[in-house]
Design an enzyme around this catalytic site. Structure first.
Site, PDB file in Angstrom:
ATOM      1  N   LYS A 107       0.664  -1.105   0.269  1.00  0.00           N
ATOM      2  CA  LYS A 107      -0.189  -0.335  -0.005  1.00  0.00           C
ATOM      3  C   LYS A 107       1.194   1.466   0.041  1.00  0.00           C
ATOM      4  O   LYS A 107       0.951   2.504  -0.105  1.00  0.00           O
ATOM      5  CB  LYS A 107      -0.791  -0.179   1.479  1.00  0.00           C
ATOM      6  CG  LYS A 107      -1.889  -1.234   1.156  1.00  0.00           C
ATOM      7  CD  LYS A 107      -2.761  -1.281   2.229  1.00  0.00           C
ATOM      8  CE  LYS A 107      -4.020  -1.963   2.182  1.00  0.00           C
ATOM      9  NZ  LYS A 107      -3.961  -3.112   2.305  1.00  0.00           N
TER      10      LYS A 107
HETATM   11  C1  LIG Z   1      -4.850  -4.589   1.785  1.00  0.00           C
HETATM   12  C2  LIG Z   1      -3.503  -5.510   1.896  1.00  0.00           C
HETATM   13  C3  LIG Z   1      -4.242  -6.844   0.989  1.00  0.00           C
HETATM   14  C4  LIG Z   1      -5.637  -7.124   0.339  1.00  0.00           C
HETATM   15  O1  LIG Z   1      -5.915  -5.667  -0.589  1.00  0.00           O
HETATM   16  P1  LIG Z   1      -6.532  -5.017  -1.501  1.00  0.00           P
HETATM   17  O2  LIG Z   1      -6.802  -4.441  -2.660  1.00  0.00           O
HETATM   18  O3  LIG Z   1      -7.242  -4.885  -0.114  1.00  0.00           O
HETATM   19  O4  LIG Z   1      -7.359  -6.630  -1.742  1.00  0.00           O
HETATM   20  C5  LIG Z   1      -3.207  -8.427   0.778  1.00  0.00           C
HETATM   21  N1  LIG Z   1      -2.061  -8.046   1.374  1.00  0.00           N
HETATM   22  C6  LIG Z   1      -1.600  -6.694   2.573  1.00  0.00           C
HETATM   23  C7  LIG Z   1      -0.435  -7.401   2.891  1.00  0.00           C
HETATM   24  C8  LIG Z   1      -2.729  -6.105   2.446  1.00  0.00           C
HETATM   25  O5  LIG Z   1      -1.676  -4.414   3.481  1.00  0.00           O
END
Ligand SMILES: *Cc1c(COP(=O)(O)O)cnc(C)c1O
Length: 429
Positions: A107
Site C-alpha cells: 500500500k
Molecule cells: C490491503 C492488503 C491486502 C488486500 O488488498 P486489497 O487491494 O484490499 O484486496 C492484502 N495483503 C496485504 C498485506 C494488505 O495490506
C-alpha cells in the site's frame, strides 16, 4: 479525464475532484470514463524502459492535463523509490515482492502517489485543509501515515479495530505524530469502514473537506496497476502466459490489475485468493452477491466482508458473468490451510512468505492446474516481519528486524479510543 459515479446519480468530475472527494455525492465509487489501450510498441519495448517510465505511460491518461507532465513524473519518482523484485519460489511460480517500501506493505505505492497528488492540488490553498479519513484492517493505516506524514494542508485521521492489527502495524500508525492521528475503535474493521463512509455523507462535517485514502480513492487505487507491468517486464522473455494471484480483501489491487489488462498488458488469468471472508468466491459459485460481516483471521488485511472495489470489477466486465469467469477465479482458504502453505513454502523452497502471500500462493497453485503452459505470480503484499507473531512460531525461526521497522518499534503508541460514530464526530469537531 472524467470520472463517473458507479451509482450513476452524481455529476461527472475531473481527476482532481475525484481525488479530493474520494467518494461521489451519491455514495458511488468513481470510475474512469474511458480506458484507452496503450500502443503495442510500448509492450514490445517495455524491457528498455525504467519503472518510472512505465508507470508514467500507464497512469498518464487517467490524470490527463490536470497535473503538468514534469510534476507527474516527479510524483512517480517519489512514489517508486524502492524495488519490486520478482523472485522464483519454485519452478514456474514467482513471488512479486511488493514490500520493499517504507512501511513494508504494497500500500506504500498508492499512499505515496495519492498524498503527493493531494499536496499538488492543495498547493495554492494555504488556508483550506483537507482531512484524510481512513479505515484500516492493518496495513493501510501505516502506509497512509507514512505516505502523508508532513504533507502540507492535510490532516490524517486513521481508524483501526482495537486489538485486531499486529503490534508492528499498530506502531506504524500510532507513533508518527505531526499531522497523523490514530483512533482505536472498539469493533471490527467493518465498523471502522462504516463510520468512515457515514462521515463522508454527513453534511455537518462538510467544513472538514473529508477525503478517503482507502482504495475507493482513485489516486490510491489506480497506481496499483504498476506492479503488474513491472512483473511483465521481468518475465516477458519467457514468452509464456501469465497467471496472477492477488491476496484480496477490498479487491483494489486485483481490480487495478484488470485495468492493466484493459490497457493491453497480456495477462491470461487473475485469481483473487481470499481467507474465510469469501464473499467473492461464493458469488462466483452461486451468482449471488451476499456480503457477510467480516471474520478475524491471521491474514487480517483481508478481513473484509463486503469488498468495496468489487463493483468496479463488475463494471470492467459490464456485469457479463461469462466474460468475467473466463479471466477471473476466486478461491478461499482457512487459517489452517494458510499455515500449512507457509510451512510448505519454507520447508520445500526455503522461501519465507507471510499469511497473505501464502493465501495467494494457494490460489495460484490451484488455478495453475488449469493452465498447462503458464507461469504463475503471487503477490507478496507484506514483509513477513509485519506478521511475525504468525510467521515465527509457524516456521520456528526468528526474523531479523528491518531498519524501516526498527525506527517505529520502540516509539510510544498514541491513540484515542472511540466506540461510536458520535465519538468520531466529536473528535473531528
Ligand atoms: C490491503 C492488503 C491486502 C488486500 O488488498 P486489497 O487491494 O484490499 O484486496 C492484502 N495483503 C496485504 C498485506 C494488505 O495490506
Amino acid at each position: 479525464m472524467k470520472y463517473y459515479s458507479l451509482n450513476h446519480n452524481a455529476p461527472k468530475v475531473s481527476f482532481q475532484e475525484a481525488v479530493i472527494q474520494g467518494l461521489a455525492s451519491d455514495k458511488g465509487l468513481y470510475f474512469p470514463e474511458t480506458i484507452t489501450p496503450l500502443n503495442t510498441s510500448f509492450f514490445e519495448t517495455i524491457e528498455n524502459l525504467s519503472n518510472e517510465e512505465i508507470a508514467f505511460e500507464a497512469i498518464n491518461q487517467f490524470v490527463g492535463d490536470e497535473i503538468p507532465e514534469h510534476v507527474l513524473k516527479e510524483i512517480i519518482a517519489e512514489t517508486l523509490c524502492f524495488d519490486f523484485p520478482v523472485v522464483e519460489v519454485e519452478k514456474g511460480i514467482y513471488s512479486l515482492e511488493l514490500f520493499h517500501g517504507p512501511t513494508m506493505a504494497f500500500k506504500d505505492v498508492g499512499a505515496r502517489f495519492m498524498s503527493r497528488c493531494l499536496a499538488y492540488f492543495n498547493k495554492d490553498k494555504a488556508d483550506s485543509k483537507n482531512t484524510v479519513l481512513v479505515a484500516t484492517s492493518g496495513d493501510t493505516g501505516g502506509a497512509v501515515a507514512s505516505g502523508f506524514l508532513g504533507v502540507a494542508g492535510v490532516e490524517v485521521v486513521i481508524l483501526y479495530p482495537s486489538g485486531k492489527v499486529s503490534d508492528i502495524q499498530e506502531k506504524q500508525l500510532t507513533t508518527l505524530g505531526q499531522n497523523i492521528k490514530a483512533l482505536e475503535v472498539d469493533g471490527v474493521f467493518d465498523d471502522c469502514q462504516d463510520m468512515v463512509k457515514k462521515a463522508f455523507l454527513d453534511e455537518t462535517l462538510a467544513h472538514k473537506n473529508l477525503t478517503s485514502a482507502n482504495s475507493i480513492n482513485i489516486a490510491r487505487w489506480l497506481p496499483q496497476m504498476f506492479y503488474f507491468f513491472f512483473a511483465y517486464k521481468a518475465l516477458k522473455k519467457q514468452n509464456k502466459p501469465l497467471v496472477f494471484s492477488c491476496p484480496s480483501g477490498n479487491f483494489g489491487n486485483i481490480c487495478a490489475g484488470i485495468i492493466a489488462k484493459k490497457l493491453g498488458l497480456p495477462i491470461e488469468h487473475f485469481v483473487a485468493s481470499t481467507n474465510v471472508n469469501d464473499t467473492v468466491p461464493r458469488f462466483l459459485e452461486s451468482g449471488k452477491y451476499d456480503p457477510k460481516p467480516s471474520k478475524a483471521t491471521i491474514s487480517n488485511a483481508m478481513d473484509v466482508g463486503n469488498p468495496s472495489n468489487f463493483i468496479r470489477i463488475q463494471e470492467l466486465y459490464n456485469n457479463d458473468l461469462k466474460a468475467f469467469e473466463k479471466d477471473f477465479s476466486s478461491y478461499s482458504y482457512t487459517d489452517e490451510e494458510t499455515l500449512e502453505a507457509l510451512k510448505q513454502i519454507y520447508n520445500t523452497n526455503g522461501y519465507i512468505a507471510e499469511p497473505h502471500g501464502a493465501v495467494g500462493y494457494l490460489g495460484l497453485k490451484k488455478e495453475l492446474q488449469k493452465h498447462d503452459n503458464a507461469i504463475g505470480i503471487f503477490l507478496e503484499t507484506a514483509h513477513p516481519i509485519k506478521f511475525l507473531d504468525v510467521v515465527e512460531p509457524a516456521l520456528g525461526i526468528t526474523l531479523p528486524i528491518p531498519t524501516q521497522i526498527e525506527s517505529v518499534i520502540n516509539e510510544e503508541k498514541v491513540s484515542v479510543k472511540i466506540k461510536s460514530y458520535e465519538e468520531l464526530k466529536a473528535f473531528l469537531g
